[in-house]
Design a protein around this motif. Structure first.
Motif, PDB file in Angstrom:
ATOM      1  N   THR A 249       0.830  -1.093   0.062  1.00  0.00           N
ATOM      2  CA  THR A 249      -0.010   0.148   0.017  1.00  0.00           C
ATOM      3  C   THR A 249       0.890   1.314  -0.075  1.00  0.00           C
TER       4      THR A 249
ATOM      5  N   ALA B 234       0.578   5.251   0.044  1.00  0.00           N
ATOM      6  CA  ALA B 234      -0.326   6.534   0.159  1.00  0.00           C
ATOM      7  C   ALA B 234       0.322   7.779  -0.284  1.00  0.00           C
TER       8      ALA B 234
ATOM      9  N   GLU C 142      -9.647   8.895  -0.778  1.00  0.00           N
ATOM     10  CA  GLU C 142     -10.545   9.166   0.597  1.00  0.00           C
ATOM     11  C   GLU C 142     -11.244  10.515   0.628  1.00  0.00           C
TER      12      GLU C 142
ATOM     13  N   LEU D 179     -11.183   0.815   5.003  1.00  0.00           N
ATOM     14  CA  LEU D 179     -10.156   0.893   3.877  1.00  0.00           C
ATOM     15  C   LEU D 179      -9.110  -0.109   4.209  1.00  0.00           C
TER      16      LEU D 179
ATOM     17  N   SER E 208      -2.410  -1.435  -3.506  1.00  0.00           N
ATOM     18  CA  SER E 208      -3.239  -0.248  -3.194  1.00  0.00           C
ATOM     19  C   SER E 208      -2.693   1.179  -3.160  1.00  0.00           C
TER      20      SER E 208
ATOM     21  N   VAL F 196      -3.497   4.411  -2.004  1.00  0.00           N
ATOM     22  CA  VAL F 196      -4.473   5.364  -0.997  1.00  0.00           C
ATOM     23  C   VAL F 196      -4.104   6.836  -1.288  1.00  0.00           C
TER      24      VAL F 196
END
Ligand code: ADP
Ligand code: ADP
Length: 229
Positions: free
Chosen positions: A32, A34, A166, A183, A192, A194
């Motif tokens: 993930t 971000a 988000e 989430l 992922s 994000v």
């Protein structure tokens, strides 16, 4: 499978106004990443390019080593679960909205997805305005609840790659916390990306990229970025 790679990606909506000015990063399969940064930095643009709502102006985007411009649009979009900031729901039950695109899913699978997104308590209801047609209780969904319906739909679809934009910036803390929980569970063990508005909401990311005015200003783990303030 599902490694995403941005190589010196440049992009402008209007030729005279560059938005992304050479962005490179990799989301390894199952990890993930971000992306945070101020409003207008270009975060959502990154997700739109990955989904090929627009094509890059320079550089390239690769999935498992293949330039996405050489992938059929339908198969690209089938491999990416996109949870946008503003979710538009079909005027039907929540159950229908979750099942959409996975008509073969069993009731148990739909309920499991709803449970993960923490909307199992209103799965039988419908958005307000539709209740008379299904004879069930009408429900006025908040932005966060709509986004959780989109999360549940994505869980059920189980695409190899997830893109979560988000919608938590304008929500109260309790709702934000609930969405965050959903989430986290959905992103686990999936490739992922994000898009987040606050550093505090993305503790679980393997790497955090701070975007500012179309450039990567900072990158590192949550602990490292917090230590730097
Ligand atoms: P967010 O910043 O929450 O991701 P958007 O991506 O929808 O929201 O929009 C970001 C900014 O881009 C906003 O200030 C919006 O006014 C502007 N914007 C959105 N669409 C357009 C457009 N078609 N032309 C010019 N500016 C736009
Ligand atoms: P963020 O998600 O970081 O808030 P965006 O990627 O939404 O930023 O937007 C980055 C910049 O691109 C903003 O300055 C915005 O005004 C501009 N922008 C967004 N969408 C459009 C569009 N469709 N046409 C023109 N400019 C846009």
């Amino acid at each position: 499978a599902g490694t995403v790679r941005f190589e010196d990606v440049r992009f402008a909506y209007e030729p005279t106004r560059p938005i992304l000015k050479g962005i490179s990063f990799e989301v390894p399969a199952g990890k993930t990443i971000a992306i945070v940064g101020p409003s207008g930095a270009g975060k959502s643009t990154i997700s739109r390019l990955l989904f090929r709502l627009y094509d890059v102006s320079g550089g390239k985007i690769l999935i498992d080593g293949q330039d996405i411009r050489n992938v059929m649009q339908a198969s690209l979009r089938a491999s990416i679960g996109m949870v946008p900031q503003d979710t538009v729901l079909f005027n039907d039950t929540i159950r229908y909205n979750i099942r959409y695109g996975r008509w073969d899913a069993s009731d148990a699978e739909v309920e499991e997805a709803a449970r993960l997104a923490q909307i199992d308590h209103f799965i039988r209801m419908a958005p307000k305005g539709y209740e008379t047609q299904v004879g069930e209780r009408g429900l006025k969904l908040s932005g966060g609840e709509k986004q959780r319906v989109a999360i549940a739909r994505t869980v059920l679809k189980a695409p190899p790659i997830l893109v979560l934009d988000e919608a938590t910036s304008a929500l109260d803390t309790h709702t934000e916390h609930e969405i965050q929980g959903a989430l986290d569970r959905v992103a686990k063990n999936r490739t992922s990306l994000v898009i987040a508005h606050r550093l505090s909401t993305i503790v679980g990311a393997d790497e955090i990229i701070v975007l500012d005015q179309g450039r990567i200003a900072e990158r590192g783990t949550h602990a490292k970025l917090l230590a730097q303030g």
